[in-house]
Write an enzyme that holds these catalytic residues in place. Sequence first.
Site, PDB file in Angstrom:
ATOM      1  N   ARG A 166       0.826  -1.215   0.000  1.00  0.00           N
ATOM      2  CA  ARG A 166       0.000   0.000   0.000  1.00  0.00           C
ATOM      3  C   ARG A 166       0.864   1.270   0.000  1.00  0.00           C
ATOM      4  O   ARG A 166       0.530   2.269   0.649  1.00  0.00           O
ATOM      5  CB  ARG A 166      -0.969   0.008   1.186  1.00  0.00           C
ATOM      6  CG  ARG A 166      -1.889  -1.184   1.248  1.00  0.00           C
ATOM      7  CD  ARG A 166      -2.811  -1.272   0.040  1.00  0.00           C
ATOM      8  NE  ARG A 166      -3.647  -2.467   0.129  1.00  0.00           N
ATOM      9  CZ  ARG A 166      -3.369  -3.626  -0.466  1.00  0.00           C
ATOM     10  NH1 ARG A 166      -2.266  -3.747  -1.201  1.00  0.00           N
ATOM     11  NH2 ARG A 166      -4.157  -4.663  -0.349  1.00  0.00           N
ATOM     12  N   SER A 215     -11.122  -0.017   3.714  1.00  0.00           N
ATOM     13  CA  SER A 215     -10.247  -0.561   4.756  1.00  0.00           C
ATOM     14  C   SER A 215      -9.530   0.562   5.493  1.00  0.00           C
ATOM     15  O   SER A 215      -8.847   1.387   4.883  1.00  0.00           O
ATOM     16  CB  SER A 215      -9.216  -1.507   4.134  1.00  0.00           C
ATOM     17  OG  SER A 215      -9.837  -2.635   3.582  1.00  0.00           O
ATOM     18  N   GLU A 285      -4.478   2.966   6.762  1.00  0.00           N
ATOM     19  CA  GLU A 285      -4.483   2.799   5.307  1.00  0.00           C
ATOM     20  C   GLU A 285      -5.247   3.947   4.665  1.00  0.00           C
ATOM     21  O   GLU A 285      -4.875   4.443   3.607  1.00  0.00           O
ATOM     22  CB  GLU A 285      -5.119   1.467   4.921  1.00  0.00           C
ATOM     23  CG  GLU A 285      -5.110   1.208   3.427  1.00  0.00           C
ATOM     24  CD  GLU A 285      -5.521  -0.205   3.059  1.00  0.00           C
ATOM     25  OE1 GLU A 285      -6.179  -0.364   2.019  1.00  0.00           O
ATOM     26  OE2 GLU A 285      -5.191  -1.139   3.805  1.00  0.00           O
TER      27      GLU A 285
END
Length: 298
Positions: A166, A215, A285
């Site tokens: 990520r 998320s 995130e």
Amino acid sequence: MKAPRGKLTADAPLAPLVWFKAGGAAQWLFEPADTADLQDFLAFLAPEIPVMALGLGSNLIVRDGGVPGVVVRLGKAFAGVKALDGVTLECGGGASGVLVSSTARDNGIAGLEFLRSIPGTVGGFVRMNGGAYGREVKDILVDCDVVLRSGALVTLSLADLGYAYRHSDLAEGAIVVAARFRGEPGDPAAIQAEMERIAAAREASQPLRTRTGGSTFKNPDGHRAWELVDRAGCRGLELGGAQVSEKHTNFLINTGEATSAEIEALGELVRQRVKDATGVELHWEIKRVGNKSEDQQS
């Protein structure tokens, strides 16, 4: 500077443009007419003015004090997807994951089905190395076209992006305007079946029909974030109008009139409870941008 051909709006509310439906305004919102328009605009913009790209606003908390500088939103001019050959797609930075995966199916290109589950645009998931169901953008990216903060247009290879989980090494203010993805030959019917399987799995496990941000936390090494949140007793935890989803504990929800401050504070409370209960530190995130409100700062 010459007048841009795109749309430039002062004090533009961002809450309607993000999934949480909360947060302040952009000092300026720019929707460029095309890549050349974006290049010209950034080249003449004073270098100290911050620039941020906004896609579908799915993985984002816009703080209540708003976003200083310029927010760039890529519109229809950047939303095209076409096949370059039997296994490669060229995708505009504003194209959705659903459109990319559907175009891949229509052209018999397998391996891009997971993009069906990423609720964002090409520009966002190239920047973040978005992924789901065992695959990431780094597995399919050939290269991408990026307009730098200076206005220069460059093409970056997979290696140039320095991908990690990520994360990419793309500079602040750089905007992905196009990308090439490579899959493999596949049967359209089998590709469609896999896309339907992914869609059903998301529908069953995630609070898709709520004001959420996707998320919330990255999965720590050896752990799944939702399990840690559950073990810390945070399922359904509320703070003001914000709530930890009961359906999937790695999702935060705006139950109605939550402020971005409440959503972010709930996330920090969850992080602390998980650290206290398990010793594991969760990392965001969801990207948090902009200024806190005057009430928060006082």
